[in-house]
Each structure stands twice: as structure tokens, then as C-alpha cells.
Motif scaffolding. Structure first.
Motif, PDB file in Angstrom:
ATOM      1  N   SER A  97     -53.736 112.485 -30.897  1.00  0.00           N
ATOM      2  CA  SER A  97     -54.203 112.422 -29.648  1.00  0.00           C
ATOM      3  C   SER A  97     -55.809 112.868 -29.636  1.00  0.00           C
ATOM      4  N   HIS A  98     -56.134 113.909 -30.560  1.00  0.00           N
ATOM      5  CA  HIS A  98     -57.443 114.282 -30.864  1.00  0.00           C
ATOM      6  C   HIS A  98     -58.306 113.284 -31.169  1.00  0.00           C
ATOM      7  N   ALA A  99     -57.846 112.250 -31.847  1.00  0.00           N
ATOM      8  CA  ALA A  99     -58.751 111.133 -32.188  1.00  0.00           C
ATOM      9  C   ALA A  99     -59.020 110.234 -31.201  1.00  0.00           C
ATOM     10  N   GLU A 100     -57.993 110.065 -30.152  1.00  0.00           N
ATOM     11  CA  GLU A 100     -58.231 109.161 -29.075  1.00  0.00           C
ATOM     12  C   GLU A 100     -59.313 109.793 -28.045  1.00  0.00           C
ATOM     13  N   ARG A 101     -59.929 108.937 -26.996  1.00  0.00           N
ATOM     14  CA  ARG A 101     -61.003 109.431 -26.006  1.00  0.00           C
ATOM     15  C   ARG A 101     -60.624 110.774 -25.392  1.00  0.00           C
ATOM     16  N   GLY A 102     -59.608 110.683 -24.797  1.00  0.00           N
ATOM     17  CA  GLY A 102     -59.280 111.857 -23.861  1.00  0.00           C
ATOM     18  C   GLY A 102     -58.574 113.131 -24.627  1.00  0.00           C
TER      19      GLY A 102
END
Length: 166
Positions: A97-102
Motif C-alpha cells: 500500500s505504501h508503494a501506491e499513490r494513497g
């Protein structure tokens, strides 16, 4: 002795029953006006619902000393020893999730965030806010990294206080 008897008689004569409606109103007023609203984790005093949240990804980034990690069934989970948040998060999901935009996002705080926590207040239903604004502005006070002021006493001031008392 006669005074004791007279006082006892007065105490017995006083009706100690309370008006239940008055007691209910006082209890409701206490619920509306908490002693320390900045220590609450949620505010429901108006139609806008506010919650204090923390960001667990910041705990990992800052190498918080209160983060614990354990492995179970081939997965690694993290949590908070101080129980600022009460969930245990899969580290693989957090990293993904950290790698994603949000990013991973925030979780609801279960107790007052520590000064090193990345915390904020999330507001739901902001469109419900009335014209007067927030009815509980102290709820938004979050802990700071250090106290806002420091009190010190010098030897000269102690001597001056002692001589003034004498």
C-alpha cells in the motif's frame, strides 16, 4: 453535647432526595462538556463525526521504539506496544500500500497518541457542519513533541521568596 444533638436533628430533617430531571440534565451537560476533550478519541457532539487517527506506516519509517513485529504462518505482522492503535497489520500489505499513490492510510487511535506519532483528526460528514463551526475545538489538540513552556526556579528567586515570607 446539646449542639451535637441539634446538628444531628437538622441533618435528619433535610430531604436528600434529588429531582431526577435535574440529575438527568446535569449528567447530559457533563456528557456535552468533557473535562479534557483533547484526551478523547472521538467526538460526536454534533452531526460531523470526528476521530483521532494515527498512521502506522510512519511508525515504521521513524523506527518507533514501541513497534513490535512477529511472524505467524509465514506472514509478518506489526503493532503498537503502547496500544495507540489496537490493530495488527500485515507488513507485506503495508509495504504494498505504501508503494501506491494513497499509501496505507490511517487507523483509529484507541488512546491518546504519543508525541512521536503521526496523528491527525479525520472529519466525516463535513457537509453537516453548521454555520457556527466546531462545537468542540479543543478536541483537535494533539500532543506535541515537547512542552510548550518550562518553569525554572533559580537560587536567587528562592532567597527572595524566603526573605519576603520572613
Amino acid at each position: 453535647m446539646n449542639e451535637d444533638v441539634a446538628l444531628r436533628g437538622l441533618a435528619e430533617a433535610v430531604d436528600l432526595t434529588h429531582n431526577p430531571n435535574e440529575m438527568h440534565e446535569r449528567a447530559a451537560a457533563n456528557e456535552r462538556l468533557p473535562l479534557r476533550p483533547q484526551d478523547e478519541m472521538e467526538c460526536r457532539r454534533c452531526a460531523v463525526y470526528c476521530d483521532k487517527v494515527v498512521h502506522p506506516s510512519a511508525c515504521i519509517e521513524q523506527a518507533c521504539p514501541f513497534v513490535y513485529v512477529y511472524e505467524e504462518r509465514g506472514r509478518t505482522y506489526m503493532g503498537c506496544m503502547q496500544k495507540v492503535f489496537d490493530v495488527e497489520i500485515d507488513l507485506a500489505v503495508l509495504a504494498e500500500s505504501h508503494a501506491e499513490r494513497g499509501g496505507f492510510g490511517a487507523v483509529k487511535a484507541c488512546r491518546r497518541p504519543l508525541p512521536m506519532c503521526r496523528a491527525e483528526v479525520l472529519r466525516c460528514y463535513e457537509s453537516r457542519e453548521d454555520n457556527l463551526g466546531c462545537v468542540n475545538p479543543e478536541f483537535y489538540e494533539l500532543p506535541q513533541g515537547r512542552p510548550a513552556f518550562r518553569v525554572t526556579v533559580s537560587a536567587e528567586s528562592r532567597q527572595a521568596d524566603r526573605s519576603a515570607d520572613a
